[in-house]
Motif scaffolding. Structure first.
Motif, PDB file in Angstrom:
ATOM      1  N   VAL A  32       0.838  -1.205   0.000  1.00 31.00           N
ATOM      2  CA  VAL A  32       0.000   0.000   0.000  1.00 31.00           C
ATOM      3  C   VAL A  32       0.870   1.251   0.000  1.00 31.00           C
ATOM      4  N   ILE A  33       1.863   1.291   0.851  1.00 28.06           N
ATOM      5  CA  ILE A  33       2.741   2.468   0.927  1.00 28.06           C
ATOM      6  C   ILE A  33       3.507   2.645  -0.383  1.00 28.06           C
ATOM      7  N   LYS A  34       3.931   1.554  -0.983  1.00 26.19           N
ATOM      8  CA  LYS A  34       4.598   1.647  -2.281  1.00 26.19           C
ATOM      9  C   LYS A  34       3.674   2.269  -3.326  1.00 26.19           C
ATOM     10  N   SER A  35       2.402   1.892  -3.290  1.00 32.97           N
ATOM     11  CA  SER A  35       1.447   2.459  -4.260  1.00 32.97           C
ATOM     12  C   SER A  35       1.238   3.944  -4.000  1.00 32.97           C
ATOM     13  N   TRP A  36       1.236   4.344  -2.731  1.00 31.51           N
ATOM     14  CA  TRP A  36       1.130   5.767  -2.400  1.00 31.51           C
ATOM     15  C   TRP A  36       2.283   6.553  -3.009  1.00 31.51           C
ATOM     16  N   ALA A  37       3.473   5.991  -2.923  1.00 31.63           N
ATOM     17  CA  ALA A  37       4.683   6.702  -3.340  1.00 31.63           C
ATOM     18  C   ALA A  37       4.920   6.639  -4.845  1.00 31.63           C
ATOM     19  N   ASP A  38       4.093   5.897  -5.571  1.00 29.00           N
ATOM     20  CA  ASP A  38       4.284   5.749  -7.009  1.00 29.00           C
ATOM     21  C   ASP A  38       4.202   7.105  -7.705  1.00 29.00           C
ATOM     22  N   GLY A  39       5.268   7.481  -8.393  1.00 27.72           N
ATOM     23  CA  GLY A  39       5.321   8.766  -9.082  1.00 27.72           C
ATOM     24  C   GLY A  39       5.957   9.874  -8.273  1.00 27.72           C
ATOM     25  N   PHE A  40       6.252   9.614  -7.011  1.00 27.86           N
ATOM     26  CA  PHE A  40       6.870  10.627  -6.150  1.00 27.86           C
ATOM     27  C   PHE A  40       8.330  10.803  -6.551  1.00 27.86           C
ATOM     28  N   ILE A  41       8.744  12.044  -6.782  1.00 34.51           N
ATOM     29  CA  ILE A  41      10.136  12.339  -7.123  1.00 34.51           C
ATOM     30  C   ILE A  41      10.869  12.778  -5.862  1.00 34.51           C
ATOM     31  N   ASP A  42      11.889  12.022  -5.477  1.00 28.52           N
ATOM     32  CA  ASP A  42      12.701  12.370  -4.299  1.00 28.52           C
ATOM     33  C   ASP A  42      13.728  13.414  -4.732  1.00 28.52           C
ATOM     34  N   ARG A  43      13.283  14.675  -4.787  1.00 27.03           N
ATOM     35  CA  ARG A  43      14.091  15.708  -5.436  1.00 27.03           C
ATOM     36  C   ARG A  43      15.381  16.050  -4.702  1.00 27.03           C
ATOM     37  N   PHE A  59       6.560   9.599   6.122  1.00 28.55           N
ATOM     38  CA  PHE A  59       5.277   8.911   5.992  1.00 28.55           C
ATOM     39  C   PHE A  59       4.169   9.918   5.700  1.00 28.55           C
ATOM     40  N   TRP A  60       4.150  11.024   6.405  1.00 29.36           N
ATOM     41  CA  TRP A  60       3.135  12.055   6.226  1.00 29.36           C
ATOM     42  C   TRP A  60       3.225  12.673   4.830  1.00 29.36           C
ATOM     43  N   GLU A  61       4.436  12.887   4.350  1.00 26.68           N
ATOM     44  CA  GLU A  61       4.614  13.461   3.018  1.00 26.68           C
ATOM     45  C   GLU A  61       4.093  12.509   1.940  1.00 26.68           C
ATOM     46  N   ILE A  62       4.394  11.219   2.082  1.00 24.66           N
ATOM     47  CA  ILE A  62       3.906  10.220   1.125  1.00 24.66           C
ATOM     48  C   ILE A  62       2.385  10.100   1.202  1.00 24.66           C
ATOM     49  N   TYR A  63       1.851  10.138   2.416  1.00 24.68           N
ATOM     50  CA  TYR A  63       0.402  10.076   2.631  1.00 24.68           C
ATOM     51  C   TYR A  63      -0.300  11.239   1.929  1.00 24.68           C
ATOM     52  N   LEU A  64       0.245  12.435   2.068  1.00 26.23           N
ATOM     53  CA  LEU A  64      -0.346  13.607   1.421  1.00 26.23           C
ATOM     54  C   LEU A  64      -0.303  13.479  -0.094  1.00 26.23           C
ATOM     55  N   PHE A  65       0.812  13.015  -0.608  1.00 23.47           N
ATOM     56  CA  PHE A  65       0.959  12.810  -2.048  1.00 23.47           C
ATOM     57  C   PHE A  65      -0.137  11.882  -2.560  1.00 23.47           C
ATOM     58  N   ALA A  66      -0.381  10.801  -1.824  1.00 25.44           N
ATOM     59  CA  ALA A  66      -1.424   9.849  -2.202  1.00 25.44           C
ATOM     60  C   ALA A  66      -2.814  10.480  -2.112  1.00 25.44           C
ATOM     61  N   CYS A  67      -3.062  11.285  -1.071  1.00 26.02           N
ATOM     62  CA  CYS A  67      -4.361  11.950  -0.915  1.00 26.02           C
ATOM     63  C   CYS A  67      -4.652  12.894  -2.076  1.00 26.02           C
ATOM     64  N   CYS A  73      -6.019  15.397  -8.173  1.00 27.90           N
ATOM     65  CA  CYS A  73      -5.095  16.502  -8.394  1.00 27.90           C
ATOM     66  C   CYS A  73      -3.838  16.013  -9.119  1.00 27.90           C
ATOM     67  N   SER A  74      -3.218  16.909  -9.828  1.00 24.74           N
ATOM     68  CA  SER A  74      -1.909  16.655 -10.416  1.00 24.74           C
ATOM     69  C   SER A  74      -0.871  17.237  -9.476  1.00 24.74           C
ATOM     70  N   VAL A  75       0.123  16.413  -9.092  1.00 30.43           N
ATOM     71  CA  VAL A  75       1.078  16.819  -8.066  1.00 30.43           C
ATOM     72  C   VAL A  75       2.483  16.865  -8.657  1.00 30.43           C
ATOM     73  N   ASP A  76       3.112  18.019  -8.552  1.00 35.97           N
ATOM     74  CA  ASP A  76       4.475  18.211  -9.047  1.00 35.97           C
ATOM     75  C   ASP A  76       5.418  18.221  -7.849  1.00 35.97           C
ATOM     76  N   THR A  77       6.306  17.227  -7.766  1.00 33.24           N
ATOM     77  CA  THR A  77       7.292  17.179  -6.681  1.00 33.24           C
ATOM     78  C   THR A  77       8.709  17.375  -7.219  1.00 33.24           C
ATOM     79  N   SER A  78       8.822  17.979  -8.402  1.00 35.94           N
ATOM     80  CA  SER A  78      10.139  18.126  -9.018  1.00 35.94           C
ATOM     81  C   SER A  78      10.937  19.293  -8.449  1.00 35.94           C
ATOM     82  N   HIS A  79      10.251  20.271  -7.830  1.00 33.76           N
ATOM     83  CA  HIS A  79      10.956  21.401  -7.232  1.00 33.76           C
ATOM     84  C   HIS A  79      11.517  20.999  -5.873  1.00 33.76           C
ATOM     85  N   GLU A  80      12.705  21.475  -5.559  1.00 28.40           N
ATOM     86  CA  GLU A  80      13.325  21.103  -4.288  1.00 28.40           C
ATOM     87  C   GLU A  80      12.511  21.603  -3.108  1.00 28.40           C
TER      88      GLU A  80
END
Length: 253
Positions: A32-43, A59-67, A73-80
């Motif tokens: 489940v956590i892996k699916s949440w983090a899918d597409g997350f860029i560790d900038r 954990f909270w950051e990944i949770y928010l990304f999934a929410c 929503c489209s989420v851009d995590t490419s900015h530092e």
């Protein structure tokens, strides 16, 4: 991004990470956590380290990304910085993740001694929660004012602080009471009991200060004045934890 392959010796791994990665114990939760983090860029290349050694903030950051993804929503995590540039059907906004942690010398949230719960009042839980929430929200606001607001991809976009509390073992008991006190100074409903035992609400109590220590108070009611006028909203969740019931069951057994 491989969150779960240990890159630190056991003594440096967070207790929750050790629990999750116990062989044969939490495989469904890991997926489940892996699916949440899918597409997350560790900038900045630090998320895996934080997940394994600090846990709650990552954990909270990944949770928010999934929410945000779940909400369409489209989420851009490419900015530092800041954490998220979010595009929604209502417009774009900036979301910054924050947590509260235990103060120095206090019991951390993962040390749940249920014998202490009977000796701990709700008032004490809420006081510490309010103090730590105020500190974390103001810290993120100062970062926005001094750094984030000057970035090209942030300018003219609403700024939202997303906060989760982890400042004490029974932080989840605060519900929304502490955050409402911090943002609006709201304390409690005032009621009166009549001779028949029926309660009637006669008013509400507001208090715009919380005692941090004798002789020193912090100001709350952050959304009742112009101090945080550049913060468009606060997202709060005191239940976003990894398998709280499992941890509690473990502690009881």
């Amino acid at each position: 991004m491989d969150l779960f392959t240990p890159i630190f010796p056991p003594e440096k791994r967070h207790k929750h990470f050790l629990y999750i990665t116990e062989p044969g114990f939490c495989e469904p939760e890991i997926e489940v956590i892996k699916s949440w983090a899918d597409g997350f860029i560790d900038r900045n290349g630090q998320l895996v380290e934080e997940f394994q050694t600090k846990f709650n903030s990552a954990f909270w950051e990944i949770y928010l990304f999934a929410c945000f993804k779940e909400l369409g929503c489209s989420v851009d995590t490419s900015h530092e910085t800041p954490d998220f540039l979010v595009s929604s059907q209502y417009g774009d906004f900036i979301a910054e993740a924050a947590i509260t942690s235990h103060p120095e010398g206090f019991r951390p949230e993962w040390e749940k001694d249920y014998d202490l719960l009977e000796k701990t009042s709700t008032k004490d839980i809420l006081r510490l929660s309010a103090i730590r929430l105020e500190f974390s929200i103001n810290k993120k606001f100062k970062k926005y004012r001094n750094l984030y607001s000057k970035l090209p991809h942030v300018k003219n976009k609403p700024f939202v602080i997303c906060i989760a509390p982890f400042e004490q073992p029974f932080f989840f008991l605060q519900d929304s009471l502490a955050i409402v006190r911090v943002l609006y100074g709201y304390e409690e409903v005032i009621s009166r009991k009549d001779s028949n035992g029926e309660f009637t609400i006669i008013g509400e109590s507001f208090n715009y200060r919380v005692q941090k220590k004798p002789g020193f108070n912090i100001n709350v009611g952050l959304f009742t004045n112009a101090k945080l006028k550049q913060v468009s909203a606060v997202i709060f969740n005191n239940r976003a934890t990894f398998c709280k019931r499992m941890f509690e069951k473990s502690a009881i057994e």
